[in-house]
Design a protein around this motif. Structure first.
Motif, PDB file in Angstrom:
ATOM      1  N   PHE A 188       0.836  -1.190   0.000  1.00 57.71           N
ATOM      2  CA  PHE A 188       0.000   0.000   0.000  1.00 57.71           C
ATOM      3  C   PHE A 188       0.879   1.250   0.000  1.00 57.71           C
ATOM      4  CE2 PHE A 188      -3.009  -3.113   1.713  1.00 57.71           C
ATOM      5  CZ  PHE A 188      -4.166  -2.777   1.027  1.00 57.71           C
ATOM      6  N   TYR A 189       0.473   2.231  -0.814  1.00 60.53           N
ATOM      7  CA  TYR A 189       1.174   3.510  -0.910  1.00 60.53           C
ATOM      8  C   TYR A 189       0.224   4.631  -0.499  1.00 60.53           C
ATOM      9  CZ  TYR A 189       4.597   1.098  -3.908  1.00 60.53           C
ATOM     10  OH  TYR A 189       5.544   0.238  -4.416  1.00 60.53           O
ATOM     11  N   ASP A 190       0.769   5.662   0.170  1.00 60.45           N
ATOM     12  CA  ASP A 190      -0.025   6.862   0.400  1.00 60.45           C
ATOM     13  C   ASP A 190      -0.515   7.398  -0.936  1.00 60.45           C
ATOM     14  OD1 ASP A 190       0.358   6.855   3.172  1.00 60.45           O
ATOM     15  OD2 ASP A 190       2.217   8.014   3.020  1.00 60.45           O
ATOM     16  N   LEU A 191      -1.738   7.903  -0.970  1.00 65.72           N
ATOM     17  CA  LEU A 191      -2.281   8.410  -2.229  1.00 65.72           C
ATOM     18  C   LEU A 191      -1.409   9.524  -2.808  1.00 65.72           C
ATOM     19  CD1 LEU A 191      -6.129   8.438  -1.544  1.00 65.72           C
ATOM     20  CD2 LEU A 191      -4.965   7.236  -3.403  1.00 65.72           C
ATOM     21  N   GLY A 192      -0.935  10.418  -1.942  1.00 64.91           N
ATOM     22  CA  GLY A 192      -0.065  11.490  -2.420  1.00 64.91           C
ATOM     23  C   GLY A 192       1.237  10.950  -2.983  1.00 64.91           C
ATOM     24  N   GLU A 193       1.786   9.921  -2.332  1.00 66.60           N
ATOM     25  CA  GLU A 193       3.016   9.294  -2.817  1.00 66.60           C
ATOM     26  C   GLU A 193       2.784   8.632  -4.172  1.00 66.60           C
ATOM     27  OE1 GLU A 193       6.196   5.787  -1.452  1.00 66.60           O
ATOM     28  OE2 GLU A 193       4.306   6.077  -0.360  1.00 66.60           O
ATOM     29  N   ALA A 194       1.658   7.934  -4.311  1.00 67.53           N
ATOM     30  CA  ALA A 194       1.349   7.277  -5.579  1.00 67.53           C
ATOM     31  C   ALA A 194       1.189   8.296  -6.702  1.00 67.53           C
ATOM     32  CB  ALA A 194       0.077   6.443  -5.428  1.00 67.53           C
ATOM     33  N   LEU A 195       0.524   9.409  -6.413  1.00 69.34           N
ATOM     34  CA  LEU A 195       0.369  10.464  -7.416  1.00 69.34           C
ATOM     35  C   LEU A 195       1.728  11.010  -7.854  1.00 69.34           C
ATOM     36  CD1 LEU A 195      -2.703  12.427  -6.015  1.00 69.34           C
ATOM     37  CD2 LEU A 195      -2.514  11.508  -8.335  1.00 69.34           C
ATOM     38  N   SER A 196       2.600  11.269  -6.893  1.00 73.67           N
ATOM     39  CA  SER A 196       3.931  11.804  -7.216  1.00 73.67           C
ATOM     40  C   SER A 196       4.743  10.809  -8.033  1.00 73.67           C
ATOM     41  CB  SER A 196       4.679  12.161  -5.925  1.00 73.67           C
ATOM     42  OG  SER A 196       4.005  13.175  -5.214  1.00 73.67           O
ATOM     43  N   MET A 197       4.703   9.533  -7.647  1.00 71.31           N
ATOM     44  CA  MET A 197       5.432   8.497  -8.378  1.00 71.31           C
ATOM     45  C   MET A 197       4.949   8.405  -9.822  1.00 71.31           C
ATOM     46  SD  MET A 197       5.410   5.489  -5.473  1.00 71.31           S
ATOM     47  CE  MET A 197       5.425   4.236  -6.739  1.00 71.31           C
ATOM     48  N   ALA A 198       3.633   8.400  -9.995  1.00 74.68           N
ATOM     49  CA  ALA A 198       3.070   8.235 -11.334  1.00 74.68           C
ATOM     50  C   ALA A 198       3.438   9.407 -12.239  1.00 74.68           C
ATOM     51  CB  ALA A 198       1.554   8.093 -11.238  1.00 74.68           C
ATOM     52  N   ARG A 199       3.385  10.602 -11.702  1.00 74.60           N
ATOM     53  CA  ARG A 199       3.683  11.776 -12.522  1.00 74.60           C
ATOM     54  C   ARG A 199       5.168  11.908 -12.821  1.00 74.60           C
ATOM     55  NH1 ARG A 199      -0.636  15.219  -8.977  1.00 74.60           N
ATOM     56  NH2 ARG A 199      -2.470  14.811 -10.298  1.00 74.60           N
ATOM     57  N   ALA A 200       6.004  11.450 -11.886  1.00 76.61           N
ATOM     58  CA  ALA A 200       7.448  11.554 -12.091  1.00 76.61           C
ATOM     59  C   ALA A 200       7.973  10.438 -12.989  1.00 76.61           C
ATOM     60  CB  ALA A 200       8.169  11.523 -10.745  1.00 76.61           C
ATOM     61  N   ARG A 201       7.385   9.222 -12.865  1.00 77.86           N
ATOM     62  CA  ARG A 201       7.899   8.072 -13.617  1.00 77.86           C
ATOM     63  C   ARG A 201       6.738   7.256 -14.188  1.00 77.86           C
ATOM     64  NH1 ARG A 201      10.414   7.851  -8.777  1.00 77.86           N
ATOM     65  NH2 ARG A 201       9.354   5.914  -8.208  1.00 77.86           N
ATOM     66  N   PRO A 202       6.019   7.805 -15.154  1.00 80.30           N
ATOM     67  CA  PRO A 202       4.878   7.058 -15.710  1.00 80.30           C
ATOM     68  C   PRO A 202       5.278   5.728 -16.335  1.00 80.30           C
ATOM     69  CG  PRO A 202       5.378   9.003 -17.034  1.00 80.30           C
ATOM     70  CD  PRO A 202       6.165   9.132 -15.776  1.00 80.30           C
ATOM     71  N   SER A 203       6.525   5.619 -16.795  1.00 80.33           N
ATOM     72  CA  SER A 203       6.968   4.368 -17.418  1.00 80.33           C
ATOM     73  C   SER A 203       7.090   3.231 -16.409  1.00 80.33           C
ATOM     74  CB  SER A 203       8.309   4.574 -18.123  1.00 80.33           C
ATOM     75  OG  SER A 203       9.301   4.983 -17.201  1.00 80.33           O
ATOM     76  N   ASP A 204       7.059   3.538 -15.106  1.00 80.42           N
ATOM     77  CA  ASP A 204       7.098   2.489 -14.085  1.00 80.42           C
ATOM     78  C   ASP A 204       5.746   1.795 -13.926  1.00 80.42           C
ATOM     79  OD1 ASP A 204       9.720   3.029 -13.599  1.00 80.42           O
ATOM     80  OD2 ASP A 204       9.425   3.935 -11.625  1.00 80.42           O
TER      81      ASP A 204
ATOM     82  N   CYS B  98       2.126   0.036 -15.390  1.00 81.02           N
ATOM     83  CA  CYS B  98       1.521  -0.689 -16.505  1.00 81.02           C
ATOM     84  C   CYS B  98       0.614   0.258 -17.280  1.00 81.02           C
ATOM     85  CB  CYS B  98       0.716  -1.871 -15.965  1.00 81.02           C
ATOM     86  SG  CYS B  98      -0.073  -2.863 -17.242  1.00 81.02           S
ATOM     87  N   LEU B  99       0.835   0.338 -18.585  1.00 78.44           N
ATOM     88  CA  LEU B  99       0.074   1.241 -19.450  1.00 78.44           C
ATOM     89  C   LEU B  99       0.180   2.688 -18.974  1.00 78.44           C
ATOM     90  CD1 LEU B  99      -3.068  -1.007 -19.992  1.00 78.44           C
ATOM     91  CD2 LEU B  99      -1.325  -0.458 -21.696  1.00 78.44           C
ATOM     92  N   GLY B 100       1.410   3.085 -18.649  1.00 83.00           N
ATOM     93  CA  GLY B 100       1.644   4.452 -18.204  1.00 83.00           C
ATOM     94  C   GLY B 100       1.291   5.494 -19.247  1.00 83.00           C
ATOM     95  N   GLU B 101       1.142   5.067 -20.505  1.00 83.39           N
ATOM     96  CA  GLU B 101       0.720   5.991 -21.564  1.00 83.39           C
ATOM     97  C   GLU B 101      -0.699   6.496 -21.325  1.00 83.39           C
ATOM     98  OE1 GLU B 101       1.634   2.900 -21.901  1.00 83.39           O
ATOM     99  OE2 GLU B 101       3.347   2.690 -23.261  1.00 83.39           O
ATOM    100  N   TYR B 102      -1.464   5.754 -20.528  1.00 85.52           N
ATOM    101  CA  TYR B 102      -2.845   6.129 -20.218  1.00 85.52           C
ATOM    102  C   TYR B 102      -2.963   6.461 -18.731  1.00 85.52           C
ATOM    103  CZ  TYR B 102      -3.181   3.375 -24.523  1.00 85.52           C
ATOM    104  OH  TYR B 102      -2.985   2.858 -25.780  1.00 85.52           O
ATOM    105  N   LEU B 103      -1.970   7.170 -18.227  1.00 89.03           N
ATOM    106  CA  LEU B 103      -1.813   7.380 -16.790  1.00 89.03           C
ATOM    107  C   LEU B 103      -3.046   8.013 -16.146  1.00 89.03           C
ATOM    108  CD1 LEU B 103       0.587   7.006 -14.723  1.00 89.03           C
ATOM    109  CD2 LEU B 103       0.935   9.467 -14.968  1.00 89.03           C
TER     110      LEU B 103
END
Length: 235
Positions: free
Chosen positions: A189-205, A207-212
């Motif tokens: 489990f990740y904090d929602l804020g942490e997950a948002l930051s991770m996704a925006r900083a590294r969308p390629s991490d 699955c289907l980060g092209e549709y983030l």
């Protein structure tokens, strides 16, 4: 008289025949069990994109993906009682999204009564035992979208009416032991804020980060507004 030389002839008794037959049947049942739950062997309905109420037919998931047939599925955001979101790390051995972070996703199978049934079946198959399912709250709807998702390397095309939802898992654990360890050997489990930051900083991490946005961050922003955990960015 001399005793006959060489090995004695083997005689199959009725009991030994029955025993051998039982072993053969058990072996065949085990092979069927393994292959029947393989994603490539499961069968799902496919539809006309203008009518998802009446199936056109049924095909294996592999054929549905290779031919780009429209079907139904769910993506679910699992939250614990600290409003942290569950992300699974997919196995590096998988053809689709190897070693990427992902949500719990499932295809709607013909035996599923509704989208909520699909979600709960997916949870039990991938992360929860039947006893732990009692700790799961009601499945809540976020939004539904008709998506055409092209996986990297053209290994798969999903034309899917996708039901997005969330549920609360009434425990504070941060690590989850997955049932489907070969497909997704790790989850936390990740904090929602942490997950948002991770996704925006590294969308390629992911699955289907092209549709983030549609798969991840739109829902997380909605959940931030709904529950207002301290990790979320200020509105």
């Amino acid at each position: 008289l001399e005793a006959p030389s060489g090995p004695m002839p083997t005689t199959w008794t009725s009991k030994s025949r029955i025993h051998a037959l039982c072993l053969l049947i058990l072996g065949l049942l085990w092979v069927y069990h393994i292959h029947a739950r393989s994603p490539h062997m499961e069968h799902i309905h496919y539809y006309n994109v203008s009518d998802f109420n009446t199936p056109l037919g049924i095909q294996s998931i592999d054929v549905v993906h290779r031919q780009g047939l429209a079907h139904k599925g769910v993506w679910v955001h699992v939250l614990n009682n600290k409003f942290q979101v569950l992300l699974v790390r997919r196995s590096p051995k998988l053809r689709t999204c190897p070693n990427r972070l992902a949500l719990i996703g499932e295809h709607v199978e013909p035996s599923d009564k509704d989208f909520e049934h699909t979600v709960r079946r997916g949870l039990m198959e991938e992360i929860l035992s039947p006893s732990e399912l009692a700790d799961v709250g009601d499945v809540q709807h976020l939004y539904t979208k008709l998506l055409t998702l092209q996986y990297p390397g053209n290994v798969r095309t999903d034309v899917q009416l996708t039901w997005f939802g969330y549920l609360l898992y009434n425990k504070s654990i941060t690590e989850v032991e997955l049932n489907a360890s070969e497909a997704a050997p790790h989850a936390r489990f990740y904090d929602l804020g942490e997950a948002l930051s991770m996704a925006r900083a590294r969308p390629s991490d992911f699955c289907l980060g092209e549709y983030l946005d549609i798969l991840y961050t739109d829902a997380w922003e909605m959940l931030c507004k709904r529950f207002r955990p301290p990790s979320c960015p200020a509105a």
